[in-house]
Design a protein around this motif. Sequence first.
Motif, PDB file in Angstrom:
ATOM      1  N   ARG A 124       0.753  -1.514  -0.169  1.00 39.81           N
ATOM      2  CA  ARG A 124      -0.141  -0.128  -0.022  1.00 39.81           C
ATOM      3  C   ARG A 124       0.766   1.028  -0.266  1.00 39.81           C
ATOM      4  O   ARG A 124       0.718   2.333  -0.999  1.00 39.81           O
ATOM      5  N   ASP A 147     -11.395  -1.046  -2.783  1.00 44.54           N
ATOM      6  CA  ASP A 147     -10.976  -1.670  -1.737  1.00 44.54           C
ATOM      7  C   ASP A 147     -10.522  -3.406  -1.147  1.00 44.54           C
ATOM      8  O   ASP A 147     -11.460  -4.054  -1.257  1.00 44.54           O
ATOM      9  N   PRO A 150      -8.685  -4.922   1.845  1.00 48.34           N
ATOM     10  CA  PRO A 150      -8.545  -4.127   2.484  1.00 48.34           C
ATOM     11  C   PRO A 150      -6.824  -4.352   3.165  1.00 48.34           C
ATOM     12  O   PRO A 150      -6.386  -5.367   3.662  1.00 48.34           O
ATOM     13  N   SER A 151      -6.704  -3.496   3.831  1.00 48.50           N
ATOM     14  CA  SER A 151      -5.166  -3.712   4.460  1.00 48.50           C
ATOM     15  C   SER A 151      -6.003  -3.586   6.478  1.00 48.50           C
ATOM     16  O   SER A 151      -7.220  -3.484   6.645  1.00 48.50           O
ATOM     17  N   SER A 156     -11.645  -1.341   7.165  1.00 46.71           N
ATOM     18  CA  SER A 156     -11.343  -0.996   5.771  1.00 46.71           C
ATOM     19  C   SER A 156     -12.222  -1.546   5.371  1.00 46.71           C
ATOM     20  O   SER A 156     -13.002  -2.964   6.045  1.00 46.71           O
ATOM     21  N   ASP A 172      -6.441   0.358  -7.397  1.00 53.29           N
ATOM     22  CA  ASP A 172      -6.553  -1.066  -6.231  1.00 53.29           C
ATOM     23  C   ASP A 172      -4.930  -1.414  -6.303  1.00 53.29           C
ATOM     24  O   ASP A 172      -4.591  -1.331  -7.734  1.00 53.29           O
TER      25      ASP A 172
END
Length: 223
Positions: A124, A147, A150-151, A156, A172
């Motif tokens: 990211r 997303d 997601p992190s 998120s 993305d």
Amino acid sequence: MRAESVTRSRAGLPWAAGLACIALAACATLERNPNVVGTYSDKLSPFNYKEEGNLVQMVVGVEGARFIRKEPYFPLFIQVANKTKATFEVTREAFVLEDSLGRQYPMAPVRDVEEKYGRLDLDRNLFRQNRSFTALGVGIYTYIGSDFFPSTSRRSLLIEKISLPPMAYMEDVLYFPIPETGLNGVPLRLLFKVKQLEEPIEVKFEVPKTLGIFEKDDGGGTR
């Protein structure tokens, strides 16, 4: 073996087998695809490949992928801009990786990436830095958030589908399994397929292998 996540290409034929057959006599049994395009997509920067047509502008970045060694998955930084008058319905199935033998790979499952891949946040950070190159081409487009992966270090929401209206773009970090042909120094392409387009958009690229500070070249360019 990654056979469960692999399908054959549209024609069932290798699209760049001829590249591998130059030095290997064993490749003589492979059928050549008459639709092979021998060059890669244009380079937007050293690690970003770009295809710009009348309908879609698409960028694929390999900045994060060039550091992958033993991980089961690798990241691609993507950007897609919609130039049509239709709204694209973009799902996880819209992006498909294809190797030089025509094998196709869907996006990796989110949970598998979270459990088996430890570089999500690092990717990211590289992705945000990469925007210094990719942002230049979408100044007149409206940004639509995406997303798909997601992190794990922040709150998120997993997004499964994106509506991409006319004159809008998405970007993305996507994850795919390591192709059976290897990752580094081999021709690959990413296909973008939505029902609003008659034909897929494709970006042809390769992933170089960049050695870390304490790494030594093992003499092999591919995995």
